[in-house]
Design a protein around this motif. Structure first.
Motif, PDB file in Angstrom:
ATOM      1  N   ASP A 171       1.113  -1.262  -0.323  1.00  0.00           N
ATOM      2  CA  ASP A 171      -0.014  -0.226   0.613  1.00  0.00           C
ATOM      3  C   ASP A 171       1.054   0.809  -0.068  1.00  0.00           C
ATOM      4  O   ASP A 171       0.591   2.395   0.298  1.00  0.00           O
ATOM      5  CB  ASP A 171      -1.033  -0.462   1.158  1.00  0.00           C
ATOM      6  N   ALA A 190      -2.011   2.997 -12.619  1.00  0.00           N
ATOM      7  CA  ALA A 190      -3.228   2.803 -11.931  1.00  0.00           C
ATOM      8  C   ALA A 190      -3.003   2.211 -10.524  1.00  0.00           C
ATOM      9  O   ALA A 190      -4.333   2.370  -9.857  1.00  0.00           O
ATOM     10  CB  ALA A 190      -3.777   1.445 -12.959  1.00  0.00           C
ATOM     11  N   LYS A 191      -1.920   1.770  -9.998  1.00  0.00           N
ATOM     12  CA  LYS A 191      -2.032   1.734  -8.539  1.00  0.00           C
ATOM     13  C   LYS A 191      -2.397   2.340  -7.778  1.00  0.00           C
ATOM     14  O   LYS A 191      -3.056   2.688  -6.957  1.00  0.00           O
ATOM     15  CB  LYS A 191      -1.251   0.445  -8.543  1.00  0.00           C
ATOM     16  N   LEU A 208      -3.670   5.496  -8.427  1.00  0.00           N
ATOM     17  CA  LEU A 208      -4.781   6.289  -8.464  1.00  0.00           C
ATOM     18  C   LEU A 208      -6.164   4.961  -7.296  1.00  0.00           C
ATOM     19  O   LEU A 208      -6.903   5.302  -6.610  1.00  0.00           O
ATOM     20  CB  LEU A 208      -5.234   5.849  -9.945  1.00  0.00           C
ATOM     21  N   GLU A 209      -5.424   3.702  -7.245  1.00  0.00           N
ATOM     22  CA  GLU A 209      -6.542   3.262  -6.463  1.00  0.00           C
ATOM     23  C   GLU A 209      -5.695   3.611  -5.151  1.00  0.00           C
ATOM     24  O   GLU A 209      -7.289   3.431  -4.423  1.00  0.00           O
ATOM     25  CB  GLU A 209      -5.485   0.881  -6.815  1.00  0.00           C
ATOM     26  N   LEU A 210      -5.032   3.242  -4.751  1.00  0.00           N
ATOM     27  CA  LEU A 210      -4.628   3.612  -3.272  1.00  0.00           C
ATOM     28  C   LEU A 210      -4.995   4.635  -3.039  1.00  0.00           C
ATOM     29  O   LEU A 210      -5.548   5.483  -1.565  1.00  0.00           O
ATOM     30  CB  LEU A 210      -2.884   3.545  -2.947  1.00  0.00           C
ATOM     31  N   ASP A 211      -5.033   5.832  -4.017  1.00  0.00           N
ATOM     32  CA  ASP A 211      -5.155   7.514  -3.219  1.00  0.00           C
ATOM     33  C   ASP A 211      -5.812   7.960  -4.549  1.00  0.00           C
ATOM     34  O   ASP A 211      -4.767   8.329  -5.247  1.00  0.00           O
ATOM     35  CB  ASP A 211      -4.005   7.789  -2.881  1.00  0.00           C
ATOM     36  N   PRO A 212      -6.989   7.759  -5.295  1.00  0.00           N
ATOM     37  CA  PRO A 212      -7.699   9.159  -6.049  1.00  0.00           C
ATOM     38  C   PRO A 212      -7.183  10.065  -6.208  1.00  0.00           C
ATOM     39  O   PRO A 212      -7.713  10.806  -6.966  1.00  0.00           O
ATOM     40  CB  PRO A 212      -9.457   8.632  -5.987  1.00  0.00           C
ATOM     41  N   GLU A 237      -5.504  11.743  -8.921  1.00  0.00           N
ATOM     42  CA  GLU A 237      -5.529  11.866 -10.326  1.00  0.00           C
ATOM     43  C   GLU A 237      -4.764  12.416 -10.897  1.00  0.00           C
ATOM     44  O   GLU A 237      -4.609  12.696 -12.131  1.00  0.00           O
ATOM     45  CB  GLU A 237      -7.030  11.701 -10.110  1.00  0.00           C
TER      46      GLU A 237
END
Length: 376
Positions: free
Chosen positions: A301, A327-328, A330-334, A337
């Motif tokens: 993480d 992509a990872k 953004l998955e962990l912390d949008p 972006e």
């Protein structure tokens, strides 16, 4: 009135004369005490098989040299026939004095022994019996490795078992091999440049206790941050590296996964991330990928590790890997972006520019005009 003035001047002159005589006596007494002490030290050295020859006296009093004192000195090592083995003023093509922390059990104990008989600024020659010089070949090998930018233990740490059984395995230097095979007295010419009492200087990491290392790391981390903010990237990189090395040294003493090991690893991680940021700015992208991969393997993480690795992948044209890492992120912390989108647009623009450049380079390569016939 004139007589009174004459008497006053006479009295003042007598007082001044007595003061000068008193000061001279004090100076003489101090000099005699110092001379007596140095003669006593020379006598003790002689009893131990060390003959001292004073070449040039130093300044001030003889230090008490408590443990933890740092001494800085130049040395020249010679055989008794005058053949020079090592000289700190020219070793490795540069002049770099030796530094020792007294009380840390340096392998060549005789150096510590002779230095405590010297004053700052003194130049002396010490002829030392063989019992004091047996380990010099190994010490010299380490010093030569350091001067050449190599591991100081190269040739020692990785020596095979058979070679360790034989005390005269090669050290990689003919003169040191001969000295190791035939130990003999050596002449050390030492110039004591500086004596720094404990607490007056920053200890090198290797000389610190475990407690001192733990106290030192937050300081060096902060120093690195300041250097980074000031744009001194290379200097900041060195600070972060030293902090990592310091903690790794402590971590090696713990069992992987234990509480103490994990605690140290959590201290190491931000230093590695800062180090990677410096390396990104210096264009060392593959090193960033390597370190960040190690981090995300342990901490899935860690968004900063994925982000820095994504930027490094993008820089070396690893488009697929970069997109996967972004992509990872953004998955962990949008909330990241906007930053990720900016990085992706920059990467795509670089890719288009590269493709356009390559098309231009190969355009017409396979469309060469047909050869025309000529008549004679």
């Amino acid at each position: 009135m004139a007589a009174c003035n004459a008497i006053t001047l006479s009295v003042r002159g007598a007082v001044a004369s007595h003061i000068r005589l008193f000061s001279a006596n004090i100076g003489l007494c101090r000099k005699l005490r110092l001379t007596s002490r140095m003669e006593e030290e020379a006598r003790k050295l002689l009893e131990e098989g060390i003959r001292k020859k004073l070449v040039s006296p130093g300044n001030g009093d003889l230090s008490t040299f408590p443990n933890g004192t740092k001494v800085v000195f130049h040395y020249r090592t010679s055989l008794c026939d005058g053949t020079v083995l090592d000289d700190s003023r020219s070793m490795g093509g540069r002049s770099k004095p030796m530094e020792l922390i007294l009380g840390k059990k340096f392998k060549l104990a005789v150096w510590e022994r002779v230095i405590i008989s010297m004053r700052e600024g003194e130049l002396s020659e010490f002829t030392c019996d063989t019992k004091h010089t047996a380990l010099y070949p190994l010490v010299s090998q380490s010093l030569r490795n350091i001067s050449a930018g190599k591991d100081p233990l190269e040739g020692q740490r990785h020596c095979c078992g058979i070679a360790q059984i034989h005390s005269h395995h090669s050290l990689g230097h003919t003169d040191l091999d001969q000295l190791q095979a035939s130990p003999q007295p050596l002449l050390f010419t030492i110039e004591l440049l500086e004596v720094l009492p404990p607490g007056s200087f920053q200890l090198d990491v290797w000389a610190m206790t475990d407690e001192e290392k733990l106290e030192f790391v937050p300081q060096i981390h902060e120093q690195g941050n300041k250097l980074f903010k000031d744009g001194q990237i290379k200097e900041a990189t060195d600070k972060y590296y030293n902090g990592i090395a310091c903690l790794k040294n402590l971590q090696m003493k713990e069992h992987p996964g234990d509480e103490a090991w994990v605690k140290l690893d959590h201290m190491i991680t931000p230093l590695i991330l800062n180090y990677c940021q410096c390396k990104l700015l210096q264009g060392q992208y593959y090193e960033v990928i390597e370190h960040c991969t190690s981090l995300v393997f342990k901490y899935e993480d860690n968004v900063k590790a994925f982000y820095k690795r994504a930027k490094a992948h993008a820089a070396v044209w690893n488009e697929t890997e970069a997109r996967a890492d972004f992509a990872k992120v953004l998955e962990l912390d949008p909330s990241l972006e906007p930053s990720v989108s900016k990085e992706l647009r920059a990467m795509e623009e670089r890719i288009r520019s590269k493709e356009k450049e390559e098309k231009g380079r190969y355009k017409g390569l396979f469309n060469t005009p047909a050869a025309t016939a000529t008549t004679g």
